[in-house]
Design a protein around this motif. Structure first.
Motif, PDB file in Angstrom:
ATOM      1  N   ALA A 171      -7.957   3.666   8.551  1.00 33.74           N
ATOM      2  CA  ALA A 171      -7.059   2.540   8.287  1.00 33.74           C
ATOM      3  C   ALA A 171      -5.691   2.733   8.938  1.00 33.74           C
ATOM      4  O   ALA A 171      -5.153   1.789   9.532  1.00 33.74           O
ATOM      5  N   ALA A 231      -5.832  -5.310   1.233  1.00 33.87           N
ATOM      6  CA  ALA A 231      -7.049  -5.774   1.896  1.00 33.87           C
ATOM      7  C   ALA A 231      -7.056  -7.295   2.024  1.00 33.87           C
ATOM      8  O   ALA A 231      -7.409  -7.846   3.077  1.00 33.87           O
ATOM      9  N   THR A 282      -9.466  -3.898   6.445  1.00 32.25           N
ATOM     10  CA  THR A 282      -9.792  -4.626   5.213  1.00 32.25           C
ATOM     11  C   THR A 282     -10.876  -3.901   4.417  1.00 32.25           C
ATOM     12  O   THR A 282     -10.729  -3.668   3.205  1.00 32.25           O
ATOM     13  N   SER A 335       0.820  -1.209   0.000  1.00 27.90           N
ATOM     14  CA  SER A 335       0.000   0.000   0.000  1.00 27.90           C
ATOM     15  C   SER A 335       0.855   1.261   0.000  1.00 27.90           C
ATOM     16  O   SER A 335       0.452   2.290  -0.553  1.00 27.90           O
ATOM     17  N   THR A 393      -4.504  -8.335   4.741  1.00 26.66           N
ATOM     18  CA  THR A 393      -4.972  -8.013   6.092  1.00 26.66           C
ATOM     19  C   THR A 393      -6.088  -8.956   6.523  1.00 26.66           C
ATOM     20  O   THR A 393      -6.150  -9.384   7.688  1.00 26.66           O
ATOM     21  N   SER A 394      -6.976  -9.300   5.617  1.00 23.44           N
ATOM     22  CA  SER A 394      -8.087 -10.196   5.960  1.00 23.44           C
ATOM     23  C   SER A 394      -7.606 -11.590   6.327  1.00 23.44           C
ATOM     24  O   SER A 394      -8.322 -12.337   6.999  1.00 23.44           O
ATOM     25  N   ASN A 434      -9.726  -0.478   2.989  1.00 24.04           N
ATOM     26  CA  ASN A 434      -8.839  -0.628   1.837  1.00 24.04           C
ATOM     27  C   ASN A 434      -9.603  -1.015   0.579  1.00 24.04           C
ATOM     28  O   ASN A 434      -9.286  -0.551  -0.520  1.00 24.04           O
ATOM     29  N   ILE A 435     -10.620  -1.844   0.721  1.00 19.60           N
ATOM     30  CA  ILE A 435     -11.448  -2.195  -0.440  1.00 19.60           C
ATOM     31  C   ILE A 435     -12.154  -0.950  -0.972  1.00 19.60           C
ATOM     32  O   ILE A 435     -12.176  -0.696  -2.189  1.00 19.60           O
TER      33      ILE A 435
END
Length: 398
Positions: free
Chosen positions: A121, A184, A80, A23, A187-188, A83-84
């Motif tokens: 975030a 994302a 998550t 990111s 992180t998920s 970020n999406i």
């Protein structure tokens, strides 16, 4: 090498670390390409600068509210989802550029949404790190995060963003959208159990007040927050006119100015790699006190010199200090602040930093216009001398 790092800090941190690296590259690409996109639509300097301000504005407006919800919600899920959504916003911008329907208002809206997402975030991400590594490994973890952030955001992504924009104006924003989605997904995939269940007060205002009171009563963290808030006023007042300073004082061309900016990244990269050793060798107290002295010297040297090489050398030293300071302070906050308060206290600290930066950016141009191009640097040196004197004794607790 990667396997060794993962084994030391764990698979969950490895995923968080990779998400941060990806990111940060995306952020750097957009930071380079965004102004170019606005400049392709308008020649008004205020409108070009307005895009950066649109992304900073949410930190001034809702950072404290975002901190409340970081403490109330599942942080992993929050990062998550945000970020999406940021990825979708960038995809909309990329599509608008590709179809020649982009406009300055649309860019402002997208950048404002990006900034809003950052308040959630970034705050949640910092609060997540202690859940993925043991307390004694936090300095190492934050050092790796800072190193990859500097390498990806400041050194690799900026030229990549310019190259992608030249190849196709929509490409950098599409690339940034992709990095958000990759981050994302990573992180998920983290599997952590929150140390405590999310806590909600009777109201958002009460939750914010609780965080402010907690930070104000902690003498060391209060000192760090106030010191860096003022330091950001001083730094941004001086560096708001840095492009003019480089041309008029150092006699640099646009290319020379660009090369001079890379010294921050070089110093920051070195600082991220060195901070565990420096901390072990000198101790936290010495690093913090020494960092304040470096701030004074940096501004004074830049005010006095007309030699580009001297300016470059001091900026490399400043880069080492700034990343060192950031890692030490972040680790200190993560260790000292209770898990259920990390989002809110972190947002209060972030607001002091962003507020100081915004105030400094406004003051710098006014001071330089009223006096001379070097006056903001002399003023910054004087301000940091006062901060150092006031903070010296409280920093004994570090």
């Amino acid at each position: 090498m990667r396997a060794l790092m993962s084994a030391r800090l764990g698979a969950d941190f490895s995923k968080l670390w990779t998400a941060s690296a990806v990111s940060n590259v995306g952020d750097g690409i957009t930071m380079a390409a965004g102004p170019l996109l606005v400049a392709s639509l308008t020649s008004e300097p205020a409108l070009v600068a307005g895009a950066a301000f649109a992304q900073q504005l949410p930190w001034l407006l809702i950072a404290l509210i975002s901190g409340v919800y970081v403490d109330r919600l599942d942080r992993r899920r929050l990062v998550t989802i945000v970020n999406i959504l940021r990825g979708l916003a960038m995809a909309v911008l990329a599509a608008a550029v590709a179809t020649s329907t982009v406009s300055v208002p649309l860019i402002y809206i997208v950048f404002f949404l990006l900034g809003t997402g950052e308040t959630l975030a970034d705050t949640a991400f910092s609060a997540l790190v202690p859940a993925t590594v043991s307390p004694e490994r936090l300095t190492t973890a934050n050092s790796r995060l800072a190193t990859t952030a500097t390498l990806g955001n400041q050194i690799l992504a900026k030229p990549l963003g310019g190259w992608l924009f030249a190849a196709g104006a929509a490409l950098p924003f599409a690339a940034d959208a992709l990095t958000f989605l990759v981050a994302a997904a990573l992180t998920s995939a983290i599997h952590i159990t929150p140390a405590k269940q999310p806590v909600a007060g009777d109201s958002v205002r009460e939750d914010i007040a609780t965080a402010i009171r907690w930070l104000w009563r902690h003498r060391l963290l209060r000192t760090l927050a106030v010191s860096m808030g003022v330091a950001n006023v001083a730094f941004c007042a001086a560096f708001a006119i840095f492009a003019l300073y480089a041309q008029q004082r150092l006699g640099l061309t646009e290319v020379g100015y660009g090369l001079l900016l890379t010294t921050f990244g070089i110093g920051g990269l070195a600082g991220g790699l060195l901070v565990p050793r420096l901390g072990a060798r000198f101790g936290t107290r010495t690093l913090l006190r020494g960092g304040l002295i470096v701030e004074i010297i940096t501004h004074a040297v830049l005010a006095a010199t007309t030699e580009p090489l001297i300016a470059a050398a001091i900026l490399i030293i400043f880069g080492v200090h700034s990343v060192n300071w950031g890692i030490v302070v972040t680790t200190g906050f993560q260790r000292a602040v209770p898990d259920e308060l990390r989002g809110r206290v972190g947002s209060v600290y972030a607001l002091t930093q962003v507020g100081g930066a915004a105030a400094g950016s406004l003051l710098g141009g006014l001071i330089a216009q009223a006096a001379s191009i070097t006056t903001p640097f002399w003023a910054a040196a004087a301000a940091m001398t006062a901060v150092t004197a006031a903070a010296w004794r409280p920093l004994r607790a570090a």
